[in-house]
Structures are given as C-alpha cells and as structure tokens.
Write a protein that holds these residues in place. Structure first.
Motif, PDB file in Angstrom:
ATOM      1  N   TYR A  84       2.550  11.842   1.220  1.00  0.00           N
ATOM      2  CA  TYR A  84       3.623  12.800   1.488  1.00  0.00           C
ATOM      3  C   TYR A  84       4.763  12.149   2.261  1.00  0.00           C
ATOM      4  N   ALA A 144      10.084   8.683  -7.289  1.00  0.00           N
ATOM      5  CA  ALA A 144       9.753   8.872  -5.876  1.00  0.00           C
ATOM      6  C   ALA A 144       8.742  10.000  -5.698  1.00  0.00           C
ATOM      7  N   GLN A 145       8.777  10.994  -6.559  1.00  0.00           N
ATOM      8  CA  GLN A 145       7.832  12.114  -6.476  1.00  0.00           C
ATOM      9  C   GLN A 145       6.405  11.682  -6.805  1.00  0.00           C
ATOM     10  N   LYS A 146       6.235  10.510  -7.358  1.00  0.00           N
ATOM     11  CA  LYS A 146       4.904  10.022  -7.745  1.00  0.00           C
ATOM     12  C   LYS A 146       4.155   9.350  -6.598  1.00  0.00           C
ATOM     13  N   PHE A 147       4.817   9.122  -5.452  1.00  0.00           N
ATOM     14  CA  PHE A 147       4.113   8.528  -4.313  1.00  0.00           C
ATOM     15  C   PHE A 147       2.948   9.423  -3.921  1.00  0.00           C
ATOM     16  N   VAL A 183       5.019   2.716  -6.021  1.00  0.00           N
ATOM     17  CA  VAL A 183       4.248   3.883  -6.455  1.00  0.00           C
ATOM     18  C   VAL A 183       2.912   3.423  -7.015  1.00  0.00           C
ATOM     19  N   ARG A 238       6.744   9.783   0.060  1.00  0.00           N
ATOM     20  CA  ARG A 238       7.427  10.596  -0.947  1.00  0.00           C
ATOM     21  C   ARG A 238       8.673  11.262  -0.358  1.00  0.00           C
TER      22      ARG A 238
END
Length: 79
Positions: free
Chosen positions: A20, A14-17, A64, A23
């Motif tokens: 902002y 999820a942090q790779k979206f 992503v 994410r």
C-alpha cells in the motif's frame, strides 16, 4: 494524446504494487510530476520529460515485479 496515454499507463502500473505504501507513493509522485510539467511549452523540454517518464515507467514495471515476489500482509487500511 501521447502524454495522457503515458500518464494513464504509469498510474495503472503503479496500482500493481503489492505494498500500500509503495502504491500510494508512486501514484502521488506520478500525479505531482505530471501536474508540475503541464505548463511546459518548449517542445524539446516536453520531449525530454516524456523520455524521462518512459524510463520511469520501465523502472516502475521492474519494481512492481520485484514487489510481487515478496508479498506482505495487507494493512488495516486496505481491508
């Protein structure tokens, strides 16, 4: 142990979206879902939720990839 590994893997993905908003939404939803299901005791229900989470992990990975194809400018909050 399997649950914790899946949880961490989902958060990492999820942090790779690139966006902002996506994410933060994905991270919040993952945390809420795992928090909501932490009191489950029935092994069949736990297995069902794990399978559901695994399918969602695959969806997150695909999303992503798509989001990285269409880069957007960073928001002020990200800078």
């Amino acid at each position: 142990m399997k649950v914790l590994a899946l949880y961490k893997q989902m958060l990492r993905e999820a942090q790779k979206f690139s966006s902002y908003n996506y994410r933060s939404y994905a991270v919040r939803r993952i945390q809420d879902a795992f928090r909501e299901n932490k009191t489950l005791k029935d092994s069949m229900q736990i297995q069902s939720e794990l399978e559901y989470a695994q399918r969602n992990l695959e969806i997150i990975k695909r999303q992503v990839l798509v989001s990285q194809l269409f880069q957007v400018d960073k928001l002020i909050i990200e800078k």
